[in-house]
Motif scaffolding. Structure first.
Motif, PDB file in Angstrom:
ATOM      1  N   VAL A 312     -21.587  11.410  45.942  1.00  0.00           N
ATOM      2  CA  VAL A 312     -20.224  11.848  46.267  1.00  0.00           C
ATOM      3  C   VAL A 312     -19.282  11.537  45.108  1.00  0.00           C
ATOM      4  O   VAL A 312     -18.434  12.360  44.719  1.00  0.00           O
ATOM      5  N   LEU A 313     -19.424  10.362  44.521  1.00  0.00           N
ATOM      6  CA  LEU A 313     -18.599   9.996  43.372  1.00  0.00           C
ATOM      7  C   LEU A 313     -18.888  10.894  42.173  1.00  0.00           C
ATOM      8  O   LEU A 313     -17.975  11.303  41.457  1.00  0.00           O
ATOM      9  N   VAL A 314     -20.171  11.196  41.946  1.00  0.00           N
ATOM     10  CA  VAL A 314     -20.529  12.074  40.833  1.00  0.00           C
ATOM     11  C   VAL A 314     -19.932  13.463  41.027  1.00  0.00           C
ATOM     12  O   VAL A 314     -19.364  14.056  40.098  1.00  0.00           O
ATOM     13  N   LEU A 315     -20.029  13.997  42.241  1.00  0.00           N
ATOM     14  CA  LEU A 315     -19.459  15.317  42.518  1.00  0.00           C
ATOM     15  C   LEU A 315     -17.943  15.311  42.374  1.00  0.00           C
ATOM     16  O   LEU A 315     -17.355  16.276  41.871  1.00  0.00           O
ATOM     17  N   ALA A 316     -17.300  14.231  42.796  1.00  0.00           N
ATOM     18  CA  ALA A 316     -15.851  14.130  42.634  1.00  0.00           C
ATOM     19  C   ALA A 316     -15.468  14.107  41.159  1.00  0.00           C
ATOM     20  O   ALA A 316     -14.488  14.741  40.742  1.00  0.00           O
ATOM     21  N   PHE A 317     -16.250  13.385  40.343  1.00  0.00           N
ATOM     22  CA  PHE A 317     -15.976  13.337  38.910  1.00  0.00           C
ATOM     23  C   PHE A 317     -16.182  14.705  38.270  1.00  0.00           C
ATOM     24  O   PHE A 317     -15.371  15.143  37.438  1.00  0.00           O
ATOM     25  N   VAL A 318     -17.257  15.404  38.637  1.00  0.00           N
ATOM     26  CA  VAL A 318     -17.516  16.724  38.081  1.00  0.00           C
ATOM     27  C   VAL A 318     -16.413  17.702  38.477  1.00  0.00           C
ATOM     28  O   VAL A 318     -15.935  18.500  37.651  1.00  0.00           O
ATOM     29  N   ALA A 319     -15.970  17.629  39.738  1.00  0.00           N
ATOM     30  CA  ALA A 319     -14.883  18.508  40.182  1.00  0.00           C
ATOM     31  C   ALA A 319     -13.606  18.231  39.412  1.00  0.00           C
ATOM     32  O   ALA A 319     -12.876  19.161  39.028  1.00  0.00           O
ATOM     33  N   GLN A 320     -13.328  16.953  39.156  1.00  0.00           N
ATOM     34  CA  GLN A 320     -12.123  16.601  38.403  1.00  0.00           C
ATOM     35  C   GLN A 320     -12.190  17.150  36.977  1.00  0.00           C
ATOM     36  O   GLN A 320     -11.197  17.660  36.442  1.00  0.00           O
ATOM     37  N   ARG A 321     -13.363  17.066  36.347  1.00  0.00           N
ATOM     38  CA  ARG A 321     -13.510  17.586  34.999  1.00  0.00           C
ATOM     39  C   ARG A 321     -13.378  19.107  34.968  1.00  0.00           C
ATOM     40  O   ARG A 321     -12.773  19.664  34.044  1.00  0.00           O
ATOM     41  N   LEU A 322     -13.945  19.773  35.975  1.00  0.00           N
ATOM     42  CA  LEU A 322     -13.824  21.229  36.021  1.00  0.00           C
ATOM     43  C   LEU A 322     -12.381  21.665  36.217  1.00  0.00           C
ATOM     44  O   LEU A 322     -11.914  22.614  35.572  1.00  0.00           O
ATOM     45  N   ILE A 323     -11.677  20.979  37.106  1.00  0.00           N
ATOM     46  CA  ILE A 323     -10.263  21.310  37.327  1.00  0.00           C
ATOM     47  C   ILE A 323      -9.451  21.092  36.059  1.00  0.00           C
ATOM     48  O   ILE A 323      -8.587  21.908  35.680  1.00  0.00           O
ATOM     49  N   LYS A 324      -9.727  19.993  35.362  1.00  0.00           N
ATOM     50  CA  LYS A 324      -9.021  19.713  34.118  1.00  0.00           C
ATOM     51  C   LYS A 324      -9.294  20.771  33.073  1.00  0.00           C
ATOM     52  O   LYS A 324      -8.393  21.210  32.343  1.00  0.00           O
ATOM     53  N   ARG A 325     -10.552  21.203  32.986  1.00  0.00           N
ATOM     54  CA  ARG A 325     -10.897  22.236  31.996  1.00  0.00           C
ATOM     55  C   ARG A 325     -10.248  23.561  32.338  1.00  0.00           C
ATOM     56  O   ARG A 325      -9.760  24.277  31.453  1.00  0.00           O
ATOM     57  N   LEU A 326     -10.229  23.925  33.625  1.00  0.00           N
ATOM     58  CA  LEU A 326      -9.582  25.180  34.025  1.00  0.00           C
ATOM     59  C   LEU A 326      -8.090  25.135  33.754  1.00  0.00           C
ATOM     60  O   LEU A 326      -7.495  26.126  33.302  1.00  0.00           O
ATOM     61  N   ARG A 327      -7.459  23.992  34.003  1.00  0.00           N
ATOM     62  CA  ARG A 327      -6.026  23.867  33.736  1.00  0.00           C
ATOM     63  C   ARG A 327      -5.732  23.955  32.254  1.00  0.00           C
ATOM     64  O   ARG A 327      -4.728  24.549  31.855  1.00  0.00           O
ATOM     65  N   SER A 328      -6.607  23.381  31.434  1.00  0.00           N
ATOM     66  CA  SER A 328      -6.388  23.462  29.980  1.00  0.00           C
ATOM     67  C   SER A 328      -6.550  24.893  29.474  1.00  0.00           C
ATOM     68  O   SER A 328      -5.861  25.318  28.548  1.00  0.00           O
ATOM     69  N   ARG A 329      -7.480  25.657  30.083  1.00  0.00           N
ATOM     70  CA  ARG A 329      -7.648  27.046  29.671  1.00  0.00           C
ATOM     71  C   ARG A 329      -6.468  27.908  30.079  1.00  0.00           C
ATOM     72  O   ARG A 329      -6.000  28.749  29.309  1.00  0.00           O
ATOM     73  N   THR A 330      -5.989  27.708  31.289  1.00  0.00           N
ATOM     74  CA  THR A 330      -4.853  28.505  31.764  1.00  0.00           C
ATOM     75  C   THR A 330      -3.562  28.175  31.025  1.00  0.00           C
ATOM     76  O   THR A 330      -2.707  29.032  30.819  1.00  0.00           O
ATOM     77  N   SER A 331      -3.415  26.896  30.605  1.00  0.00           N
ATOM     78  CA  SER A 331      -2.208  26.525  29.873  1.00  0.00           C
ATOM     79  C   SER A 331      -2.286  26.916  28.395  1.00  0.00           C
ATOM     80  O   SER A 331      -1.279  27.076  27.747  1.00  0.00           O
TER      81      SER A 331
END
Length: 331
Positions: A312-331
């Motif tokens: 669960v912690l690993v999936l939460a970390f991966v989701a956080q990294r994906l969200i961060k990467r998507l936000r960096s691409r959109t910005s």
């Protein structure tokens, strides 16, 4: 063929005297080489013992727990193991108690983490101003964190007690019927979240305060000259300046929410604490792990729950990294 001096300049070996009369130049080069070796090698030499200790006390429990999760093991006979492969994981996947505990862990984590971090951010912003007795308020905000989880949970259990608790007494003054905080699902989770919020808000506030004080004052001066209000300075200067600290506290809070154990255990006031209430209404993954291993004596299933918590912690970390990467691409 490269000479010894050429190799020394390339960092392969220390230079030696090549001819008579160049002793001073050779000493200078040897000193530069030794300094370069010291600067490059010192961090690795310093961190190596700590890495060995970390590997011994971290990797070994992970590997051993994963090995136990593949066996049928009882608490009384840990030396007797029956190989069952992934049967424990299959049973856990089909166990309704696991999904209930996972849902409770997520809901308690959300309703305790979000208000906690928002309150900590506001408190840190207030403490960042020059005010009298600022040291007293900073120390006072850290007192709940220094309090034992057992003492804190016990006090809040009495506060949320159904018949004689302070909360229901206050609700009775305004004409609201008493709430059975322990028996009902959402009141119980709200009460447990209150304990978590009380204990960790001050700690996170001090982390935010330390990050805020590291922001250069000229940023606020520039924003003030541009006509920015206090709220606009907070949004566009303070929050971006402590973004890394905010991410750090979110990660810590997520880990803490996944491992939540002491607060719901003591809140249950007895056998119901292990099961998270009579109907498992506030049983977390930590309580399920304890129930399987130390109540049902099934250490293989308990290890399986532990690895589920880790995933669960690993999936939460991966989701956080994906969200961060998507936000960096959109910005």
């Amino acid at each position: 063929m490269a000479t010894s001096t050429t190799k020394a300049l390339a960092g392969e070996e220390p230079p030696g005297p090549s001819r008579a009369g160049d002793g001073e130049e050779t000493s200078r080069r040897r000193g530069a080489w030794l300094h370069r070796l010291d600067v490059k090698g010192a961090p690795y030499a310093f961190i190596a013992p700590f890495f060995v200790v970390f590997a011994a006390f971290s990797f070994y429990p992970l590997i051993y727990t994963s090995w136990i999760s593949l066996h049928d093991v009882e608490l009384a006979t840990l030396d007797v193991m029956e190989w069952v492969a992934f049967d424990n994981y299959v049973e856990l996947w089909g166990d309704s108690r696991f999904w209930n505990a996972l849902q409770n862990t997520i809901t308690i984590g959300v309703i305790s983490t979000v208000p906690q971090l928002l309150m900590a951010l506001g408190i840190a912003h207030l403490l960042n101003y020059r005010m009298r007795a600022s040291l007293f308020f900073r120390v006072a905000s850290l007192v709940p964190y220094a309090t034992s989880v057992g003492a804190a949970a016990l006090v809040f259990t009495m506060i949320f007690e159904r018949d004689f608790g302070m909360i229901n007494w206050g609700l009775g003054l305004v004409g609201i019927d008493p709430v059975n905080w322990e028996a009902d699902k959402w009141p119980a989770q709200a009460a447990i979240s209150t304990i978590v919020i009380w204990r960790w808000t001050g700690y996170n506030a001090l982390l935010y305060l330390a990050a805020m004080q590291a922001i250069p004052a000229d940023r606020y001066e520039a924003a003030s000259l541009d006509g920015a209000s206090r709220w606009q300075q907070f949004r566009h200067v303070t929050v971006p300046g402590i973004r890394s600290t905010i991410v750090f506290t979110i990660v810590l809070s997520t880990i803490g929410a996944t491992q939540l154990f002491g607060e719901p255990l003591i809140f249950g006031q007895g056998p119901n604490g292990v099961t998270g209430g009579a109907n498992n209404q506030y049983q977390t993954l930590g309580l399920l792990l304890y129930e399987e291993g130390w109540k049902n004596y099934q250490m293989g299933r308990s290890a399986t729950v532990a690895w589920a918590m880790f995933m669960v912690l690993v999936l939460a970390f991966v989701a956080q990294r994906l969200i961060k990467r998507l936000r960096s691409r959109t910005s």
